[in-house]
Design a protein around this motif. Sequence first.
Motif, PDB file in Angstrom:
ATOM      1  N   MET A   1       0.838  -1.190   0.000  1.00 49.78           N
ATOM      2  CA  MET A   1       0.000   0.000   0.000  1.00 49.78           C
ATOM      3  C   MET A   1       0.874   1.241   0.000  1.00 49.78           C
ATOM      4  O   MET A   1       1.718   1.423   0.868  1.00 49.78           O
ATOM      5  N   THR A   2       0.697   2.106  -1.006  1.00 49.11           N
ATOM      6  CA  THR A   2       1.496   3.325  -1.097  1.00 49.11           C
ATOM      7  C   THR A   2       0.985   4.365  -0.108  1.00 49.11           C
ATOM      8  O   THR A   2      -0.105   4.237   0.457  1.00 49.11           O
ATOM      9  N   GLY A   3       1.788   5.417   0.056  1.00 50.87           N
ATOM     10  CA  GLY A   3       1.372   6.496   0.932  1.00 50.87           C
ATOM     11  C   GLY A   3       0.086   7.149   0.456  1.00 50.87           C
ATOM     12  O   GLY A   3      -0.788   7.486   1.263  1.00 50.87           O
ATOM     13  N   MET A   4      -0.058   7.321  -0.865  1.00 48.49           N
ATOM     14  CA  MET A   4      -1.271   7.938  -1.410  1.00 48.49           C
ATOM     15  C   MET A   4      -2.486   7.053  -1.157  1.00 48.49           C
ATOM     16  O   MET A   4      -3.576   7.547  -0.845  1.00 48.49           O
ATOM     17  N   GLU A   5      -2.293   5.752  -1.277  1.00 50.32           N
ATOM     18  CA  GLU A   5      -3.401   4.825  -1.008  1.00 50.32           C
ATOM     19  C   GLU A   5      -3.794   4.856   0.465  1.00 50.32           C
ATOM     20  O   GLU A   5      -4.984   4.757   0.802  1.00 50.32           O
ATOM     21  N   LEU A   6      -2.802   5.022   1.345  1.00 47.84           N
ATOM     22  CA  LEU A   6      -3.105   5.139   2.769  1.00 47.84           C
ATOM     23  C   LEU A   6      -3.876   6.426   3.030  1.00 47.84           C
ATOM     24  O   LEU A   6      -4.843   6.438   3.800  1.00 47.84           O
TER      25      LEU A   6
END
Length: 213
Positions: A68-73
């Motif tokens: 999970m990327t930072g943007m997805e988080l």
Amino acid sequence: MPMIKETQNKAATIFIVDDDDGARKGVQRLLDSYGYRTETFSSAKAFLDRSPIDAEGCLVLDHHMPEMTGMELLDELTGIDCKIPIVFLTAHGDIPTSVKAIKRGAEDFLSKLAEEKELIDAIERSLQRSRKTRDESDRKRCIQQRADSLTAREREVCSYVVAGWTNGQIGKQLGISERTVKAHRRAVMEKFEVSSLAELVRQTMVVGMQLPE
């Protein structure tokens, strides 16, 4: 060495999420040296597993991470109405990504090569915003509790009062005496803990009280 600073809110915690052990520990050491309370996580999922995840503070977040990327988080937190402010700190970023992050609510989007002061300033802005958001939320909750304590008749009278009706007009509309209207009006002012009509209007606006149909 940075000057040790006293954080304005000792209850606040800086959450550091980065899959790079060295980078994560480096940021933690830096923030510890400034007197911040910190917690670290090696993945976005590990942070999501924390309870509660919207504890008071700020999230310092890497962008490019496995699973999970930072943007997805960021999107995940927005979806569950978690209002913790986010500062991206990443080695892999570009202008379009940074603009997208800011538009989605991030406080800042910094490179890991950024100056120490940039990160500290961004965190301080985030903590200030966090405190303001929580203060506003606490105030609204308190006013809502006051509004909920009104009886049905007091709510009716209150709604007409803030709409600018006189006691006589309210009494005629509700089929009660002006003396009774005054008693209800006094009870409303006491429950809202206000001493003027202006204060009452401001509080009812916060919780969106409207004129009865």
